[in-house]
Design a protein around this motif. Structure first.
Motif, PDB file in Angstrom:
ATOM      1  N   PHE A  62      10.223   3.825   8.657  1.00 33.27           N
ATOM      2  CA  PHE A  62       8.967   4.298   8.076  1.00 33.27           C
ATOM      3  C   PHE A  62       8.601   5.677   8.618  1.00 33.27           C
ATOM      4  O   PHE A  62       8.274   6.586   7.863  1.00 33.27           O
ATOM      5  CB  PHE A  62       7.833   3.311   8.361  1.00 33.27           C
ATOM      6  CG  PHE A  62       6.478   3.867   8.049  1.00 33.27           C
ATOM      7  CD1 PHE A  62       6.024   3.929   6.743  1.00 33.27           C
ATOM      8  CD2 PHE A  62       5.667   4.357   9.067  1.00 33.27           C
ATOM      9  CE1 PHE A  62       4.776   4.463   6.454  1.00 33.27           C
ATOM     10  CE2 PHE A  62       4.415   4.893   8.786  1.00 33.27           C
ATOM     11  CZ  PHE A  62       3.968   4.941   7.474  1.00 33.27           C
ATOM     12  N   VAL A  63       8.686   5.826   9.932  1.00 39.75           N
ATOM     13  CA  VAL A  63       8.337   7.106  10.560  1.00 39.75           C
ATOM     14  C   VAL A  63       9.253   8.218  10.044  1.00 39.75           C
ATOM     15  O   VAL A  63       8.789   9.303   9.663  1.00 39.75           O
ATOM     16  CB  VAL A  63       8.383   7.004  12.102  1.00 39.75           C
ATOM     17  CG1 VAL A  63       8.259   8.374  12.752  1.00 39.75           C
ATOM     18  CG2 VAL A  63       7.280   6.072  12.603  1.00 39.75           C
ATOM     19  N   ASN A 100      21.476  -2.392  15.003  1.00 37.54           N
ATOM     20  CA  ASN A 100      20.520  -3.502  14.975  1.00 37.54           C
ATOM     21  C   ASN A 100      21.045  -4.711  15.732  1.00 37.54           C
ATOM     22  O   ASN A 100      20.282  -5.429  16.374  1.00 37.54           O
ATOM     23  CB  ASN A 100      20.191  -3.897  13.538  1.00 37.54           C
ATOM     24  CG  ASN A 100      19.358  -2.867  12.836  1.00 37.54           C
ATOM     25  OD1 ASN A 100      18.718  -2.027  13.464  1.00 37.54           O
ATOM     26  ND2 ASN A 100      19.370  -2.899  11.519  1.00 37.54           N
ATOM     27  N   GLN A 124      12.564  -8.801  16.262  1.00 44.50           N
ATOM     28  CA  GLN A 124      12.081  -7.605  16.939  1.00 44.50           C
ATOM     29  C   GLN A 124      12.921  -6.395  16.521  1.00 44.50           C
ATOM     30  O   GLN A 124      12.389  -5.299  16.315  1.00 44.50           O
ATOM     31  CB  GLN A 124      12.110  -7.785  18.459  1.00 44.50           C
ATOM     32  CG  GLN A 124      11.125  -8.814  18.970  1.00 44.50           C
ATOM     33  CD  GLN A 124      11.610 -10.264  18.846  1.00 44.50           C
ATOM     34  OE1 GLN A 124      12.607 -10.579  18.205  1.00 44.50           O
ATOM     35  NE2 GLN A 124      10.868 -11.175  19.459  1.00 44.50           N
ATOM     36  N   THR A 135      11.803  -5.424  13.092  1.00 47.57           N
ATOM     37  CA  THR A 135      10.512  -4.733  13.169  1.00 47.57           C
ATOM     38  C   THR A 135      10.690  -3.294  13.641  1.00 47.57           C
ATOM     39  O   THR A 135      10.149  -2.358  13.041  1.00 47.57           O
ATOM     40  CB  THR A 135       9.560  -5.485  14.123  1.00 47.57           C
ATOM     41  OG1 THR A 135       9.396  -6.825  13.651  1.00 47.57           O
ATOM     42  CG2 THR A 135       8.210  -4.799  14.212  1.00 47.57           C
ATOM     43  N   LEU A 136      11.456  -3.129  14.713  1.00 52.19           N
ATOM     44  CA  LEU A 136      11.689  -1.787  15.254  1.00 52.19           C
ATOM     45  C   LEU A 136      12.395  -0.900  14.227  1.00 52.19           C
ATOM     46  O   LEU A 136      12.022   0.261  14.027  1.00 52.19           O
ATOM     47  CB  LEU A 136      12.516  -1.878  16.539  1.00 52.19           C
ATOM     48  CG  LEU A 136      12.806  -0.560  17.244  1.00 52.19           C
ATOM     49  CD1 LEU A 136      11.513   0.105  17.710  1.00 52.19           C
ATOM     50  CD2 LEU A 136      13.734  -0.799  18.433  1.00 52.19           C
ATOM     51  N   THR A 137      13.389  -1.443  13.559  1.00 53.91           N
ATOM     52  CA  THR A 137      14.130  -0.681  12.556  1.00 53.91           C
ATOM     53  C   THR A 137      13.236  -0.293  11.386  1.00 53.91           C
ATOM     54  O   THR A 137      13.266   0.850  10.919  1.00 53.91           O
ATOM     55  CB  THR A 137      15.338  -1.495  12.059  1.00 53.91           C
ATOM     56  OG1 THR A 137      16.191  -1.745  13.165  1.00 53.91           O
ATOM     57  CG2 THR A 137      16.101  -0.764  10.992  1.00 53.91           C
ATOM     58  N   GLN A 138      12.435  -1.231  10.912  1.00 51.47           N
ATOM     59  CA  GLN A 138      11.530  -0.922   9.805  1.00 51.47           C
ATOM     60  C   GLN A 138      10.521   0.152  10.213  1.00 51.47           C
ATOM     61  O   GLN A 138      10.218   1.057   9.437  1.00 51.47           O
ATOM     62  CB  GLN A 138      10.779  -2.180   9.349  1.00 51.47           C
ATOM     63  CG  GLN A 138      11.663  -3.211   8.703  1.00 51.47           C
ATOM     64  CD  GLN A 138      11.983  -2.877   7.274  1.00 51.47           C
ATOM     65  OE1 GLN A 138      12.650  -1.897   6.991  1.00 51.47           O
ATOM     66  NE2 GLN A 138      11.513  -3.689   6.361  1.00 51.47           N
ATOM     67  N   PHE A 139      10.017   0.052  11.435  1.00 46.92           N
ATOM     68  CA  PHE A 139       9.032   1.028  11.908  1.00 46.92           C
ATOM     69  C   PHE A 139       9.643   2.420  12.026  1.00 46.92           C
ATOM     70  O   PHE A 139       9.077   3.400  11.555  1.00 46.92           O
ATOM     71  CB  PHE A 139       8.420   0.593  13.239  1.00 46.92           C
ATOM     72  CG  PHE A 139       7.435   1.589  13.781  1.00 46.92           C
ATOM     73  CD1 PHE A 139       6.202   1.768  13.179  1.00 46.92           C
ATOM     74  CD2 PHE A 139       7.761   2.376  14.877  1.00 46.92           C
ATOM     75  CE1 PHE A 139       5.300   2.701  13.657  1.00 46.92           C
ATOM     76  CE2 PHE A 139       6.872   3.307  15.373  1.00 46.92           C
ATOM     77  CZ  PHE A 139       5.637   3.478  14.764  1.00 46.92           C
ATOM     78  N   THR A 140      10.829   2.509  12.667  1.00 43.69           N
ATOM     79  CA  THR A 140      11.451   3.824  12.815  1.00 43.69           C
ATOM     80  C   THR A 140      11.868   4.388  11.457  1.00 43.69           C
ATOM     81  O   THR A 140      11.788   5.597  11.232  1.00 43.69           O
ATOM     82  CB  THR A 140      12.660   3.789  13.770  1.00 43.69           C
ATOM     83  OG1 THR A 140      13.611   2.839  13.295  1.00 43.69           O
ATOM     84  CG2 THR A 140      12.236   3.444  15.187  1.00 43.69           C
ATOM     85  N   ALA A 166      13.650  -6.218   5.459  1.00 42.84           N
ATOM     86  CA  ALA A 166      13.507  -7.001   6.691  1.00 42.84           C
ATOM     87  C   ALA A 166      14.491  -8.167   6.693  1.00 42.84           C
ATOM     88  O   ALA A 166      15.121  -8.471   7.708  1.00 42.84           O
ATOM     89  CB  ALA A 166      12.077  -7.503   6.852  1.00 42.84           C
ATOM     90  N   GLY A 221      10.282  -3.579   0.946  1.00 43.25           N
ATOM     91  CA  GLY A 221      10.368  -3.611   2.404  1.00 43.25           C
ATOM     92  C   GLY A 221      10.611  -5.013   2.933  1.00 43.25           C
ATOM     93  O   GLY A 221      11.277  -5.193   3.964  1.00 43.25           O
TER      94      GLY A 221
END
Length: 141
Positions: A42-43, A21, A32, A35-40, A75, A71
């Motif tokens: 989640f996926v 990160n 950013q 956000t990217l870490t949370q999104f990946t 963040a 969550g």
């Protein structure tokens, strides 16, 4: 033993995630990176949930609203970690993070916060936390 192994795995991942990160944040920005870490995350969790066919997520209505905010804490963890690593380096950042984590865990156990069963603290607990704090002070010299 299984719990210890999962805790070790989690500790390894927290450190590796913090470094990754930090590098992402240096390139595109701290929020950013969060956000990217949370999104990946989640996926990845969603895919694993599907692979393991775990349908217990359907009971999310039974979860108290405070706990649905987990969550949000993640963040803040990511933002704080990235910022700390840039300012004081990975070793001191992770050391301070672990002490803060241990202190809150200690207080949560002691006072039964978040519906956790209260536990009696022994002198060794206090000595252990004190030695960890001393270790961080020594590391930061």
């Amino acid at each position: 033993m299984k719990g210890i192994l999962f805790a070790i795995l989690g500790g390894i991942c927290i450190t590796v995630q913090g470094v990754a990160n930090s590098q992402i944040g240096a390139g595109i920005g701290t929020w950013q990176a969060a956000t990217l870490t949370q999104f990946t995350g989640f996926v990845a969790a969603f895919i694993l949930m599907l692979l393991f066919r775990d349908n217990s997520w359907k009971r999310f209505k039974d979860v108290k609203p405070l706990y649905l905010m987990g969550g949000t804490f993640a963040a803040i963890v990511i933002f704080s970690n990235v910022t700390a690593i840039h300012l004081i380096g990975i070793t001191i950042s992770i050391s301070a993070l672990l002490i803060a984590q241990l202190a809150i865990a200690f207080l949560t156990d002691r006072f039964g916060w978040f519906e956790v069963e209260k536990k009696k603290m022994r002198p060794g607990h206090f000595v252990g936390i004190g030695l960890m704090m001393l270790g961080v002070l020594i590391l930061s010299m």
